[in-house]
Design a protein around this motif. Structure first.
Motif, mmCIF file in Angstrom:
data_model
loop_
_atom_site.group_PDB
_atom_site.id
_atom_site.type_symbol
_atom_site.label_atom_id
_atom_site.label_comp_id
_atom_site.label_asym_id
_atom_site.label_seq_id
_atom_site.Cartn_x
_atom_site.Cartn_y
_atom_site.Cartn_z
ATOM 1 N N SER A 160 -26.764 56.638 60.295
ATOM 2 C CA SER A 160 -25.536 57.118 59.647
ATOM 3 C C SER A 160 -25.898 58.029 58.474
ATOM 4 N N ARG A 203 -25.319 61.653 65.773
ATOM 5 C CA ARG A 203 -24.762 61.904 67.105
ATOM 6 C C ARG A 203 -23.239 62.049 67.032
ATOM 7 N N GLU A 204 -22.577 61.185 66.284
ATOM 8 C CA GLU A 204 -21.118 61.234 66.170
ATOM 9 C C GLU A 204 -20.648 62.484 65.442
ATOM 10 N N LEU A 258 -20.473 57.775 59.894
ATOM 11 C CA LEU A 258 -20.791 58.357 61.194
ATOM 12 C C LEU A 258 -22.297 58.566 61.357
ATOM 13 N N THR A 259 -22.758 58.438 62.594
ATOM 14 C CA THR A 259 -24.158 58.742 62.888
ATOM 15 C C THR A 259 -24.278 60.241 63.136
ATOM 16 N N ALA A 319 -20.628 65.312 67.893
ATOM 17 C CA ALA A 319 -19.495 65.169 68.812
ATOM 18 C C ALA A 319 -18.177 65.514 68.120
ATOM 19 N N LYS A 320 -18.060 65.181 66.862
ATOM 20 C CA LYS A 320 -16.819 65.432 66.123
ATOM 21 C C LYS A 320 -16.553 66.929 65.980
ATOM 22 N N GLN A 344 -30.791 60.267 65.519
ATOM 23 C CA GLN A 344 -29.400 60.517 65.896
ATOM 24 C C GLN A 344 -28.498 59.296 65.763
ATOM 25 N N GLU A 345 -29.054 58.108 65.683
ATOM 26 C CA GLU A 345 -28.251 56.897 65.526
ATOM 27 C C GLU A 345 -28.212 56.406 64.067
#
Length: 125
Positions: free
Chosen positions: A19, A74-75, A71-72, A78-79, A16-17
Motif C-alpha cells: 500500500s 496494483r490498485e 490502496l496498493t 487499475a484506478k 505491487q501489493e
C-alpha cells in the motif's frame, strides 16, 4: 515527487501489493512527535508525516486522481484506467520516462494551491 519543495524520491523496489501508506511509513514519520523515522531535511515546517499526507497521480488525459493511501500499487494502476467510450481512447496512469510519479503533499494550503496550479496549466489559463 514533492513539488512545493522541488524534491523527489526514486523508489526502486515498490511491490505491487504494497500500500502507499506502508511505503510512506518507511519514508516519513507517522506523526509530528514520532521519532521512529526522521523528517526529511527539506521539510523545515515538519508537515510531511504520514497522517498529514495526500497522494495524487496524473492520468494520460490530464485528470488528477487523489489516491487513497490504503490502496496498493496494483490498485492505483487499475484506478487510473478508464475504458474507451464512444470511440474516445482509454485513459490511464501516466508513465514519464518509464516511471510512475506520485505527487505527495501535506493536507491543506499546499494541496489546494497545487491542485489550482495543475488545473490552471492543464486548462491553459
Amino acid at each position: 515527487m514533492y513539488p512545493t519543495h522541488a524534491q523527489s524520491d526514486f523508489i526502486t523496489h515498490f511491490h505491487q501489493e504494497t500500500s502507499l501508506d506502508d511505503q510512506l511509513a518507511q519514508m516519513f514519520p507517522s506523526s509530528p512527535s514520532s521519532g521512529q523515522v526522521p523528517f526529511p531535511d527539506w521539510d523545515t515546517k515538519r508537515e510531511y508525516y504520514t497522517s498529514n499526507l495526500v497522494v495524487y497521480v496524473e492520468t494520460r488525459y490530464r485528470r488528477l486522481l487523489k489516491v487513497g493511501k490504503d490502496l496498493t500499487l496494483r490498485e492505483v494502476l487499475a484506478k487510473g484506467f478508464r475504458a474507451p467510450v464512444d470511440g474516445v481512447a482509454k485513459d490511464g496512469v501516466v508513465l514519464k520516462d518509464g516511471l510512475l510519479s506520485f505527487v505527495v503533499l501535506p493536507k491543506g494550503t499546499e494541496e489546494k494551491n497545487f491542485i489550482e496550479e495543475f488545473k490552471r496549466k492543464r486548462d491553459g489559463k
